[in-house]
Write a protein that holds these residues in place. Structure first.
Motif, mmCIF file in Angstrom:
data_model
loop_
_atom_site.group_PDB
_atom_site.id
_atom_site.type_symbol
_atom_site.label_atom_id
_atom_site.label_comp_id
_atom_site.label_asym_id
_atom_site.label_seq_id
_atom_site.Cartn_x
_atom_site.Cartn_y
_atom_site.Cartn_z
ATOM 1 N N LYS A 43 0.832 -1.205 0.000
ATOM 2 C CA LYS A 43 0.000 0.000 0.000
ATOM 3 C C LYS A 43 0.861 1.246 0.000
ATOM 4 O O LYS A 43 0.602 2.210 -0.751
ATOM 5 N N ALA A 44 1.906 1.270 0.845
ATOM 6 C CA ALA A 44 2.809 2.417 0.888
ATOM 7 C C ALA A 44 3.582 2.557 -0.421
ATOM 8 O O ALA A 44 3.837 3.674 -0.885
ATOM 9 N N GLU A 45 3.937 1.427 -1.040
ATOM 10 C CA GLU A 45 4.661 1.489 -2.311
ATOM 11 C C GLU A 45 3.790 2.065 -3.419
ATOM 12 O O GLU A 45 4.247 2.912 -4.207
ATOM 13 N N ARG A 46 2.529 1.617 -3.483
ATOM 14 C CA ARG A 46 1.635 2.148 -4.513
ATOM 15 C C ARG A 46 1.417 3.655 -4.346
ATOM 16 O O ARG A 46 1.395 4.404 -5.330
ATOM 17 N N LYS A 47 1.279 4.076 -3.100
ATOM 18 C CA LYS A 47 1.070 5.500 -2.865
ATOM 19 C C LYS A 47 2.289 6.309 -3.293
ATOM 20 O O LYS A 47 2.163 7.366 -3.933
ATOM 21 N N ALA A 59 7.909 17.911 -0.422
ATOM 22 C CA ALA A 59 7.668 17.489 0.962
ATOM 23 C C ALA A 59 6.748 16.273 0.995
ATOM 24 O O ALA A 59 6.950 15.338 1.783
ATOM 25 N N GLU A 60 5.734 16.277 0.126
ATOM 26 C CA GLU A 60 4.806 15.148 0.091
ATOM 27 C C GLU A 60 5.493 13.878 -0.408
ATOM 28 O O GLU A 60 5.277 12.792 0.130
ATOM 29 N N LEU A 61 6.362 14.028 -1.415
ATOM 30 C CA LEU A 61 7.103 12.881 -1.929
ATOM 31 C C LEU A 61 8.061 12.328 -0.877
ATOM 32 O O LEU A 61 8.196 11.109 -0.711
ATOM 33 N N LYS A 62 8.703 13.222 -0.143
ATOM 34 C CA LYS A 62 9.641 12.789 0.889
ATOM 35 C C LYS A 62 8.922 12.040 1.999
ATOM 36 O O LYS A 62 9.404 11.015 2.504
ATOM 37 N N SER A 63 7.740 12.553 2.369
ATOM 38 C CA SER A 63 6.962 11.894 3.411
ATOM 39 C C SER A 63 6.499 10.503 2.952
ATOM 40 O O SER A 63 6.533 9.540 3.725
ATOM 41 N N ALA A 64 6.068 10.391 1.675
ATOM 42 C CA ALA A 64 5.628 9.096 1.151
ATOM 43 C C ALA A 64 6.795 8.113 1.069
ATOM 44 O O ALA A 64 6.627 6.925 1.353
ATOM 45 N N TRP A 65 7.968 8.629 0.708
ATOM 46 C CA TRP A 65 9.141 7.761 0.640
ATOM 47 C C TRP A 65 9.527 7.241 2.028
ATOM 48 O O TRP A 65 9.862 6.072 2.183
ATOM 49 N N ARG A 66 9.464 8.101 3.031
ATOM 50 C CA ARG A 66 9.775 7.674 4.394
ATOM 51 C C ARG A 66 8.782 6.627 4.889
ATOM 52 O O ARG A 66 9.174 5.643 5.540
ATOM 53 N N ALA A 67 7.510 6.827 4.552
ATOM 54 C CA ALA A 67 6.504 5.852 4.960
ATOM 55 C C ALA A 67 6.732 4.506 4.264
ATOM 56 O O ALA A 67 6.617 3.435 4.889
ATOM 57 N N LYS A 69 9.633 3.381 3.095
ATOM 58 C CA LYS A 69 10.852 2.804 3.647
ATOM 59 C C LYS A 69 10.593 2.157 5.012
ATOM 60 O O LYS A 69 11.108 1.079 5.321
ATOM 61 N N PHE A 70 9.750 2.815 5.823
ATOM 62 C CA PHE A 70 9.408 2.262 7.132
ATOM 63 C C PHE A 70 8.662 0.942 6.997
ATOM 64 O O PHE A 70 8.944 -0.029 7.717
ATOM 65 N N GLU A 71 7.696 0.889 6.056
ATOM 66 C CA GLU A 71 6.931 -0.340 5.873
ATOM 67 C C GLU A 71 7.797 -1.474 5.309
ATOM 68 O O GLU A 71 7.575 -2.649 5.631
ATOM 69 N N MET A 72 8.791 -1.140 4.475
ATOM 70 C CA MET A 72 9.702 -2.165 3.965
ATOM 71 C C MET A 72 10.496 -2.795 5.110
ATOM 72 O O MET A 72 10.613 -4.014 5.215
ATOM 73 N N LYS A 73 11.040 -1.939 5.985
ATOM 74 C CA LYS A 73 11.808 -2.447 7.119
ATOM 75 C C LYS A 73 10.912 -3.239 8.077
ATOM 76 O O LYS A 73 11.315 -4.277 8.611
ATOM 77 N N ASN A 74 9.695 -2.747 8.289
ATOM 78 C CA ASN A 74 8.784 -3.429 9.196
ATOM 79 C C ASN A 74 8.389 -4.807 8.655
ATOM 80 O O ASN A 74 8.319 -5.788 9.409
ATOM 81 N N ALA A 75 8.137 -4.881 7.354
ATOM 82 C CA ALA A 75 7.768 -6.176 6.756
ATOM 83 C C ALA A 75 8.927 -7.170 6.844
ATOM 84 O O ALA A 75 8.720 -8.344 7.187
ATOM 85 N N ALA A 76 10.139 -6.697 6.548
ATOM 86 C CA ALA A 76 11.298 -7.584 6.629
ATOM 87 C C ALA A 76 11.515 -8.068 8.057
ATOM 88 O O ALA A 76 11.803 -9.248 8.297
ATOM 89 N N HIS A 77 11.354 -7.154 9.032
ATOM 90 C CA HIS A 77 11.514 -7.527 10.440
ATOM 91 C C HIS A 77 10.435 -8.527 10.870
ATOM 92 O O HIS A 77 10.722 -9.496 11.599
#
Length: 244
Positions: A43-47, A59-67, A69-77
């Motif tokens: 979902k975060a990747e599609r957004k 700013a919006e692109l940076k915020s979406a990228w951070r979100a 990146k966070f979901e990628m790390k969370n899924a891997a963990h």
């Protein structure tokens, strides 16, 4: 001619490519937590990818990228954690069964044993003799090289002969074993078994009171006749590679 041209054009537009198909089997540790984590990541990747095409707001692109990146790390963990917990529980379950625990560890490390294939150009009954002759020739070649080096050396050092002396004694008959002797031998053996054994060793020991008369008859019959069954001469040989 038109068929050939059409085939040539099809090869140019859509050439054949080799595709590796991934195994779609779901692992046993993959649970609802893993699905939720991967769903949030997608979902975060599609957004984020949608904003790359439609938004110029940095700013919006940076915020979406951070979100994302966070979901990628969370899924891997989450995947690592669930897999570790699942395998840890399996090892704890088989804590009293070393053979099953070793199989689990070998599978995790990618060290699963492949089935042994015997050479097809040699009859199975001749393999043990050829196997023995191969290693005997290796030892003889080493001794021959040592002797040739000593002959070329003007002051050779004679190595001690470490070959065991061959005994000239011969057995004319064997003493038969009693049920109690055979029982003590079997109970004193390791509880190991291999794929060629018809039943595991622990089951033989558990059923020993019922099997002992038959086992004693087989052993004593072999000692009396001097015949050792061909079925007992087979073995599973798995060569292991030496690390350099």
């Amino acid at each position: 001619s038109s068929g050939i041209n059409a085939e040539y054009g099809l090869d140019e537009v859509a050439p054949e490519e080799e595709i590796n198909i991934r195994d779609s089997t779901t692992p046993p540790w993959y649970n609802q937590s893993c699905r939720a984590a991967k769903s949030a990541r997608r979902k975060a990747e599609r957004k984020y990818r949608k904003l790359l095409l439609t938004s110029d707001n940095a700013a919006e692109l940076k915020s979406a990228w951070r979100a994302y990146k966070f979901e990628m790390k969370n899924a891997a963990h989450t995947l690592r954690t669930e897999r570790r917990i699942f395998n840890q529980r399996r090892l704890e379950h088989y804590a009293t069964n070393p053979a099953a625990a070793h199989k689990i560890v070998n599978k995790l490390l990618g060290k699963q044993k492949s089935p042994t294939e015997l050479p097809s150009n040699v009859p199975p009954e001749e393999l043990p003799e050829k196997f023995n002759n191969f290693f005997k020739s290796k030892v003889d070649n080493i001794y021959d090289r040592i002797r040739s080096d000593d002959a070329a050396n003007p002051h050779p050092i004679t190595p001690p002969d470490i070959r065991p002396e061959l005994s000239t004694s011969k057995f004319t008959k064997f003493s038969l074993v009693s049920d109690q002797e055979l029982c003590d031998i079997i109970k004193g053996m390791d509880r190991k078994h291999c794929d060629s054994d018809p039943i595991p060793t622990w089951m033989v020991v558990a059923l020993l009171p019922s099997l002992l008369p038959f086992l004693s008859a087989i052993v004593n019959k072999s000692l009396q006749s001097g015949d050792f069954s061909q079925r007992f001469k087979t073995a599973l040989i798995r060569p292991s590679y030496k690390k350099k």
